[in-house]
Design an enzyme around this catalytic site. Structure first.
Site, short mmCIF file in Angstrom:
data_model
loop_
_atom_site.label_atom_id
_atom_site.label_comp_id
_atom_site.label_asym_id
_atom_site.label_seq_id
_atom_site.Cartn_x
_atom_site.Cartn_y
_atom_site.Cartn_z
N HIS A 135 0.65 -1.17 -0.07
CA HIS A 135 0.01 0.07 0.36
C HIS A 135 0.74 0.44 -0.21
O HIS A 135 2.14 0.89 0.14
CB HIS A 135 -0.87 0.41 1.14
CG HIS A 135 -2.40 -1.59 1.43
ND1 HIS A 135 -2.04 -2.48 1.24
CD2 HIS A 135 -3.38 -1.13 0.42
CE1 HIS A 135 -3.15 -2.67 1.42
NE2 HIS A 135 -3.80 -1.87 1.13
N LYS A 139 -0.71 4.35 4.53
CA LYS A 139 -1.36 3.41 5.16
C LYS A 139 -0.56 3.06 6.45
O LYS A 139 1.16 2.95 6.73
CB LYS A 139 -1.50 2.13 3.90
CG LYS A 139 -2.47 1.57 5.38
CD LYS A 139 -2.74 0.52 4.44
CE LYS A 139 -4.32 -1.05 5.11
NZ LYS A 139 -5.09 -0.41 5.12
#
Ligand SMILES: NC(=O)c1ccc[n+]([C@@H]2O[C@H](COP(=O)([O-])OP(=O)(O)OC[C@H]3O[C@@H](n4cnc5c(N)ncnc54)[C@H](OP(=O)(O)O)[C@@H]3O)[C@@H](O)[C@H]2O)c1
Length: 248
Positions: A135, A139
């Site tokens: 990600h 995140k």
């Protein structure tokens, strides 16, 4: 056919902004309310005329907001992260008491939902499996809820098929990943990534690699619309995109 009247809570956020734009331009839907921090949505909910509210605020708030929306007569789609299985079950019970319904959808991507299905189907056929998820660097949590859910579904399918649990890793070095439901998960956080998941399944002399890449929020569009449509007629609150796509 009357349009499905939708409210979005968390409308100024990344997911909420995308969802508002999507609902606005999709035939068969009408965006009747955009609520965010500072909106008196608790007072406005009934009068808004919304049939379904999409909850897209901050992780941890989804279940409480969904209960408040149900009590005000709205059906719910909860996209916010962090709603537990127990919280989903409590929402399901209350919605049934009220004659309402909805869906808790930890991931709106159809591709991600299919990857989980394929990985679960493959799981009983291989001795071991590992997941690599990536990600964007913003995140904060790891491993991702989606990867953990993939691992859970794989191990559940092995159990259902009567296969032994995946063999545990032979060492516990951090570099071997975090084991969830018997599957080591490796999390990469880098600028340039959006949301990615590879599932590797290994057996005698072969590896099956299932791979899913998301490059932007457009990937959530079909799942959001299917979830809203499902919520409009559902009795009770189910979890995951499955019920919305299987009946769409
Ligand atoms: N299911 C899926 O497929 C999917 C996809 C993407 C994201 N998500 C999840 O959806 C949630 C939202 O993500 P995001 O990236 O859009 O986050 P975001 O950009 O931070 O947006 C959240 C919005 O909700 C507002 N908000 C926070 N608390 C609120 C409250 N109590 N009442 C009303 N509004 C409130 C925020 O306002 P402030 O900025 O003032 O706090 C912000 O405008 C996260 O939990 C994320 O993990 C799920």
């Amino acid at each position: 056919m009357t349009a499905l009247r939708v409210a979005v809570l968390g409308a100024r956020g990344r997911l909420g902004t995308f969802a508002c734009e999507l609902v606005r331009r999709s035939p068969g839907f009408e965006l009747v309310a955009e609520w965010d921090r500072g909106s008196d949505w608790r007072a406005l909910a009934r009068a808004s005329g919304a049939v379904v509210a999409l909850e897209a605020t901050h992780a941890g708030l989804g279940a409480a907001h969904a209960h408040e929306l149900l009590e005000r007569g709205l059906r719910i789609v909860v996209g916010t992260s962090g709603v537990t299985v127990e919280e989903s079950a409590a929402l399901d019970r209350r919605a049934r008491e009220l004659g309402l319904g909805g869906l808790v959808v930890p991931n709106f991507s159809v591709g991600s939902w299919l990857l989980q299905r394929f990985a679960a189907e493959a799981a009983p056929w291989f001795a071991g499996a590992e997941i690599v998820e990536g990600h964007h660097e913003r995140k904060l949590d790891a491993p991702s809820g989606t990867a953990a859910e993939t691992a859970r579904r794989m191990s559940a399918e092995r159990a259902r098929a009567g296969s032994d649990a995946f063999a545990p890793p032979t060492s516990h070095h951090a570099a071997r990943g975090e084991v969830q439901h018997g599957v080591p998960i490796h999390s990469v956080r880098l600028p340039g990534l959006y949301a990615h998941q590879d599932v590797l399944l290994g057996g005698g002399g072969e590896v099956l690699r299932l791979s899913h890449d998301m490059h932007g929020p457009e990937a959530f569009g079909p799942g959001i619309l299917a979830a809203l449509r499902h919520a409009a007629r559902a009795q009770g609150v189910a979890r995951g995109l499955g019920p919305a796509l299987e009946r769409a």
